[in-house]
Design a protein around this motif. Sequence first.
Motif, PDB file in Angstrom:
ATOM      1  N   ILE A  43     -23.234 -48.049  10.407  1.00 32.00           N
ATOM      2  CA  ILE A  43     -24.546 -47.882  11.050  1.00 32.00           C
ATOM      3  C   ILE A  43     -25.624 -47.610   9.993  1.00 32.00           C
ATOM      4  CG2 ILE A  43     -25.866 -46.655  12.822  1.00 32.00           C
ATOM      5  CD1 ILE A  43     -23.230 -45.959  14.182  1.00 32.00           C
TER       6      ILE A  43
ATOM      7  N   ASP B  61     -24.409 -41.197  -0.468  1.00 33.86           N
ATOM      8  CA  ASP B  61     -23.135 -41.593   0.137  1.00 33.86           C
ATOM      9  C   ASP B  61     -21.989 -41.349  -0.837  1.00 33.86           C
ATOM     10  OD1 ASP B  61     -20.920 -43.305   1.184  1.00 33.86           O
ATOM     11  OD2 ASP B  61     -22.435 -43.954   2.611  1.00 33.86           O
TER      12      ASP B  61
ATOM     13  N   PHE C 248     -26.321 -39.640   8.777  1.00 30.95           N
ATOM     14  CA  PHE C 248     -25.285 -40.478   9.378  1.00 30.95           C
ATOM     15  C   PHE C 248     -23.893 -40.137   8.835  1.00 30.95           C
ATOM     16  CE2 PHE C 248     -28.997 -43.366   9.612  1.00 30.95           C
ATOM     17  CZ  PHE C 248     -28.883 -43.908  10.884  1.00 30.95           C
TER      18      PHE C 248
ATOM     19  N   SER D  93     -15.569 -41.069  10.774  1.00 32.24           N
ATOM     20  CA  SER D  93     -16.003 -41.555  12.086  1.00 32.24           C
ATOM     21  C   SER D  93     -14.907 -42.127  12.977  1.00 32.24           C
ATOM     22  CB  SER D  93     -17.070 -42.643  11.873  1.00 32.24           C
ATOM     23  OG  SER D  93     -16.464 -43.803  11.326  1.00 32.24           O
TER      24      SER D  93
ATOM     25  N   TYR E 203     -12.053 -35.492  15.710  1.00 30.43           N
ATOM     26  CA  TYR E 203     -13.331 -36.155  15.388  1.00 30.43           C
ATOM     27  C   TYR E 203     -14.445 -35.594  16.263  1.00 30.43           C
ATOM     28  CZ  TYR E 203     -17.109 -39.523  15.752  1.00 30.43           C
ATOM     29  OH  TYR E 203     -18.359 -40.088  15.806  1.00 30.43           O
TER      30      TYR E 203
ATOM     31  N   LYS F  73     -17.709 -33.225  15.322  1.00 35.67           N
ATOM     32  CA  LYS F  73     -19.098 -33.655  15.579  1.00 35.67           C
ATOM     33  C   LYS F  73     -19.792 -32.634  16.486  1.00 35.67           C
ATOM     34  CE  LYS F  73     -20.968 -36.972  14.473  1.00 35.67           C
ATOM     35  NZ  LYS F  73     -21.743 -37.340  13.243  1.00 35.67           N
TER      36      LYS F  73
HETATM   37  P1  NAD Z   1     -18.679 -45.217   8.980  1.00 38.11           P
HETATM   38  O1  NAD Z   1     -17.332 -44.579   8.916  1.00 38.11           O
HETATM   39  O2  NAD Z   1     -18.771 -46.691   9.030  1.00 38.11           O
HETATM   40  O3  NAD Z   1     -19.543 -44.748   7.716  1.00 38.11           O
HETATM   41  C1  NAD Z   1     -19.568 -43.424   7.291  1.00 38.11           C
HETATM   42  C2  NAD Z   1     -20.302 -43.368   5.955  1.00 38.11           C
HETATM   43  O4  NAD Z   1     -20.356 -41.992   5.529  1.00 38.11           O
HETATM   44  C3  NAD Z   1     -19.602 -44.136   4.831  1.00 38.11           C
HETATM   45  O5  NAD Z   1     -20.542 -44.847   4.072  1.00 38.11           O
HETATM   46  C4  NAD Z   1     -18.945 -43.049   4.006  1.00 38.11           C
HETATM   47  O6  NAD Z   1     -18.799 -43.405   2.637  1.00 38.11           O
HETATM   48  C5  NAD Z   1     -19.932 -41.914   4.182  1.00 38.11           C
HETATM   49  N1  NAD Z   1     -19.313 -40.599   3.973  1.00 38.11           N
HETATM   50  C6  NAD Z   1     -18.138 -40.148   4.509  1.00 38.11           C
HETATM   51  N2  NAD Z   1     -17.884 -38.905   4.053  1.00 38.11           N
HETATM   52  C7  NAD Z   1     -18.922 -38.557   3.247  1.00 38.11           C
HETATM   53  C8  NAD Z   1     -19.238 -37.396   2.503  1.00 38.11           C
HETATM   54  N3  NAD Z   1     -18.407 -36.332   2.481  1.00 38.11           N
HETATM   55  N4  NAD Z   1     -20.385 -37.363   1.793  1.00 38.11           N
HETATM   56  C9  NAD Z   1     -21.225 -38.444   1.792  1.00 38.11           C
HETATM   57  N5  NAD Z   1     -20.975 -39.573   2.461  1.00 38.11           N
HETATM   58  C10 NAD Z   1     -19.834 -39.630   3.183  1.00 38.11           C
HETATM   59  O7  NAD Z   1     -19.416 -44.537  10.213  1.00 38.11           O
HETATM   60  P2  NAD Z   1     -20.430 -45.176  11.262  1.00 38.11           P
HETATM   61  O8  NAD Z   1     -19.668 -45.834  12.324  1.00 38.11           O
HETATM   62  O9  NAD Z   1     -21.482 -45.915  10.511  1.00 38.11           O
HETATM   63  O10 NAD Z   1     -21.065 -43.841  11.891  1.00 38.11           O
HETATM   64  C11 NAD Z   1     -22.221 -43.239  11.310  1.00 38.11           C
HETATM   65  C12 NAD Z   1     -22.589 -41.999  12.110  1.00 38.11           C
HETATM   66  O11 NAD Z   1     -22.874 -42.374  13.458  1.00 38.11           O
HETATM   67  C13 NAD Z   1     -21.478 -40.945  12.192  1.00 38.11           C
HETATM   68  O12 NAD Z   1     -22.078 -39.681  12.097  1.00 38.11           O
HETATM   69  C14 NAD Z   1     -20.853 -41.162  13.555  1.00 38.11           C
HETATM   70  O13 NAD Z   1     -20.313 -39.953  14.054  1.00 38.11           O
HETATM   71  C15 NAD Z   1     -22.078 -41.596  14.353  1.00 38.11           C
HETATM   72  N6  NAD Z   1     -21.810 -42.463  15.509  1.00 38.11           N
HETATM   73  C16 NAD Z   1     -21.069 -43.603  15.369  1.00 38.11           C
HETATM   74  C17 NAD Z   1     -20.880 -44.457  16.458  1.00 38.11           C
HETATM   75  C18 NAD Z   1     -20.078 -45.724  16.326  1.00 38.11           C
HETATM   76  O14 NAD Z   1     -19.848 -46.388  17.347  1.00 38.11           O
HETATM   77  N7  NAD Z   1     -19.660 -46.146  15.142  1.00 38.11           N
HETATM   78  C19 NAD Z   1     -21.441 -44.128  17.695  1.00 38.11           C
HETATM   79  C20 NAD Z   1     -22.175 -42.931  17.817  1.00 38.11           C
HETATM   80  C21 NAD Z   1     -22.368 -42.124  16.710  1.00 38.11           C
END
Ligand code: NAD
Length: 356
Positions: A16, A38, A89, A93, A162, A166
Amino acid sequence: MRKLTNIMVTGGAGFIGANFINWLFKGTDFSGRIINFDKLTYAGNPESLKAVDETHGGERYFLVQGDICDRAKVEETLKAYDIDTIIHFAAESHVDRSIEGPEVFVQTNVMGTFTLLDAARHYWGDREGVLFHHVSTDEVYGSLGETGFFYETTPYDPRSAYSASKASSDHLVRSYYHTYGLPITLSNCSNNYGPLQFPEKLIPVIIENILNERNLPVYGDGKNIRDWLFVEDHNSAVWEIVNRGKTGESYNIGGENEWENIQLVHKLCELMAEKQGKDKDYFKKLITFVKDRPGHDRRYAINCDKLKNELGWKQSLDFAEGLNKTVDWYLENREWVERVQSGEYRKWMEINYSER
Ligand code: NAD
Ligand code: DAU
């Protein structure tokens, strides 16, 4: 309308976050700087931001490889780039991974969010015009039965490590607003889909397995329901909230688009069959019902009237268009898929990127 100048996007190399940054540079009139903070875990892929880096790298776009749990690195970055806005973000996840290994979820999602909040509070002090936006999930509300919706007022009832991590981070964010007056906003979104999603989540798993004619794993009876939203519509909602949302408030974001997993898998089979010139039902023979996910939430459904009524947000794509765009993206970006699955992108990153 807030004035946003130097935005730290955490997790901007993930699914995202990367879509958000790409969209910001091509779809909005934002003229400030984006600092993508990141850790580059398995889910973070700077290659997803290649175009932005080529056009704006070192001037309006910066990648800082860092862990949100690393207080010194976070503080250094806030200061070095004079950050006035944080859009958070970064997270672990994937629910299935949280069942296998919950610890990193608590570390990143709880301790990482705490570290960011506390560093922001000390760095900003009483400064005006700053904002911490926390990106969260509808999973904090738990599981619905056949009827009803999640509202912003629905009590939290997380069921996996998870969603519990959150939920905990959401509570910390609100506590910093009430206790310290840190300006915050919060969003809880339903399932996102679209380009650049790591092939561990349902939609890219099914697309990839169809392409390789592998089994299509459907958990349990396949009747669990998710509310799907195209990732760019999540991004436009976050952008509305960050610009115009009321400080201290939470906003639900959703697609009003509920499907049983099995219905969605059928849709993907049919779409892929059409694109590959096969009979409509050709890929359905690959569907395999497998052991259910422990604690599998039955149904998610979001009421996002607050966002629509207060901020005038609306989604831009219907599901058929969104799925079509997503499938085409995966068909056209085989190199990206191969690299994220092979770990090759890490080498690519070492050659092509250095911290600026
Ligand atoms: P993703 O797993 O694709 O990406 C997560 C990113 O965070 C990665 O780039 C990773 O390198 C980085 N990251 C992880 N741990 C880290 C740390 N300790 N320090 C710095 N960076 C770190 O996740 P996503 O699907 O893009 O989700 C992004 C956000 O949106 C999350 O907070 C998730 O809870 C929320 N969300 C996701 C969805 C979904 O459907 N994917 C829906 C609602 C909310
Ligand atoms: O609702 C928002 C959440 O959506 C986000 O907070 C999470 O970060 C995101 O991963 C997503 O969680 P889900 O668990 O709903 O997504 P996932 O793609 O893993 O699974 C979607 C549904 O499909 C779920 O009911 C489990 C099922 N599933 C999943 C996979 C990976 C299968 O049946 N087979 C699979 O192979």
